[in-house]
Design an enzyme around this catalytic site. Structure first.
Site, PDB file in Angstrom:
ATOM      1  N   SER A   1       7.911   4.806   5.339  1.00  0.00           N
ATOM      2  CA  SER A   1       8.973   4.025   4.724  1.00  0.00           C
ATOM      3  C   SER A   1       8.798   4.043   3.206  1.00  0.00           C
ATOM      4  O   SER A   1       7.799   4.522   2.697  1.00  0.00           O
ATOM      5  CB  SER A   1       8.935   2.587   5.240  1.00  0.00           C
ATOM      6  OG  SER A   1       8.798   2.549   6.647  1.00  0.00           O
TER       7      SER A   1
ATOM      8  N   ASP B   1       0.844  -1.192   0.000  1.00  0.00           N
ATOM      9  CA  ASP B   1       0.000   0.000   0.000  1.00  0.00           C
ATOM     10  C   ASP B   1       0.883   1.247   0.000  1.00  0.00           C
ATOM     11  O   ASP B   1       1.977   1.242   0.582  1.00  0.00           O
ATOM     12  CB  ASP B   1      -0.871   0.048   1.258  1.00  0.00           C
ATOM     13  CG  ASP B   1      -2.026  -0.935   1.222  1.00  0.00           C
ATOM     14  OD1 ASP B   1      -2.025  -1.822   0.356  1.00  0.00           O
ATOM     15  OD2 ASP B   1      -2.923  -0.805   2.074  1.00  0.00           O
TER      16      ASP B   1
ATOM     17  N   HIS C   1       5.031  -7.320  -0.084  1.00  0.00           N
ATOM     18  CA  HIS C   1       4.814  -8.648  -0.646  1.00  0.00           C
ATOM     19  C   HIS C   1       5.569  -8.850  -1.957  1.00  0.00           C
ATOM     20  O   HIS C   1       6.071  -7.897  -2.565  1.00  0.00           O
ATOM     21  CB  HIS C   1       3.313  -8.861  -0.863  1.00  0.00           C
ATOM     22  CG  HIS C   1       2.508  -8.777   0.398  1.00  0.00           C
ATOM     23  ND1 HIS C   1       1.968  -9.878   1.019  1.00  0.00           N
ATOM     24  CD2 HIS C   1       2.168  -7.708   1.184  1.00  0.00           C
ATOM     25  CE1 HIS C   1       1.321  -9.506   2.112  1.00  0.00           C
ATOM     26  NE2 HIS C   1       1.426  -8.186   2.232  1.00  0.00           N
TER      27      HIS C   1
END
Length: 295
Positions: free
Chosen positions: A256, A113, A169
């Site tokens: 991040s 995301d 991921h």
């Protein structure tokens, strides 16, 4: 004020920034910049705050954070009362159905995301941080031979705000090599900081790994830490085959960034992301959604 493009609504939205007044003071005022260099960018500052976020005392932050940033509790895999500390909540798992994955082998998905920009036919010695500030891939990963494999390739930058889902991921089936860690500082990765600190990504703590993707070639994954990110946690097992959508790792508290590099002629990024990047806007994306196609 930070505006981004929402791909779902086809409209521009204003980001609600966690600690916006603190960021403005730190990166814009003479006193703030002094504190930044003396303390805030140092590992000790982030380690101490990260330690607090790992403690039971930090549970008091969870409800306020959820309310202030309107985070949907129905997406959580666990109930908020089950989180043992703020970092437990921050690195929360989500229900599978709220992040559906496109398993088409020709489709490139977002690994997480965040807010995304993308660049094609890149010059590895002149990568854009923000308008007027650039950096090089060689400096970013400190590996000249590997960097040169991405001449003329594609670069994707995914910025995770503190309010985002913070697990990342794999974007395809394949095998990932070991993670290489590079020590550095802990500047914020918010656009406010990116406009002030030259070569910020090359200054911050970061980790990179080479992912041998079945459909998109050798993809370079770079995970960049930031202020208050006590740790970048890699949860995958090196040299073991993974499936598209499998978890690679997660960040503890703080904003991040994930930077991906693709070799030349391996992928075509969706036109809306490229168009918004040219216009100076990030696109809001979610893990698992389509962001490009295989060439």
């Amino acid at each position: 004020m930070i505006k981004y493009f929402n791909r779902k609504t086809k409209d521009y939205e204003v980001e609600k920034v966690a600690g916006d007044k603190y960021l403005e003071w730190t990166y814009s005022s003479p006193v703030g910049l002094r504190f930044l260099e003396l303390l805030i960018k140092k590992r000790l500052f982030s380690k101490l705050y990260g330690g607090f976020c790992d403690s039971k005392l930090s549970k008091i932050k969870i409800n306020k954070f959820i309310e202030e940033f309107n985070i949907d509790e129905n997406h959580f895999k666990s109930h908020k009362s089950d989180y043992k500390c703020f970092n437990d909540f921050f690195a929360r798992n989500l229900k599978d159905e709220v992040r559906p994955i496109d398993y088409n082998t020709n489709i490139l998905i977002s690994p997480g995301d965040g807010r995304m920009v993308a660049y094609e036919n890149i010059n590895i010695n002149n990568l854009l941080q923000v308008k007027g500030l650039t950096y090089s891939l060689k400096d970013l990963i400190q590996n000249k031979d590997l960097a040169e494999k991405y001449i003329g390739g594609t670069c994707i930058v995914l910025r995770l705000a503190p309010t985002d889902y913070h697990r990342f991921h794999f974007l395809d089936w394949g095998i990932c090599e070991d993670t290489h860690k590079i020590h550095g500082h802990y500047y914020s990765v918010n656009p406010i900081a990116l406009e002030k600190i030259p070569k910020l990504f090359c200054e911050n703590k970061r980790e990179y790994s080479l992912f041998h993707s079945n459909n998109f070639g050798n993809v370079l994954y770079i995970d960049v830490g930031a202020t208050c990110v006590g740790s970048i946690i890699q949860t995958y097992t090196p040299y073991v085959e993974v499936k598209k959508g499998d978890e690679k790792g997660y960040f503890k508290f703080g904003g991040s960034t994930i930077i991906l590099f693709f070799e030349s002629s391996k992928v075509k990024i969706d036109s809306d992301i490229l168009e918004q990047t040219i216009n100076g806007f990030e696109c809001k994306v979610q893990m698992g959604e389509k962001i490009g196609t295989k060439l």
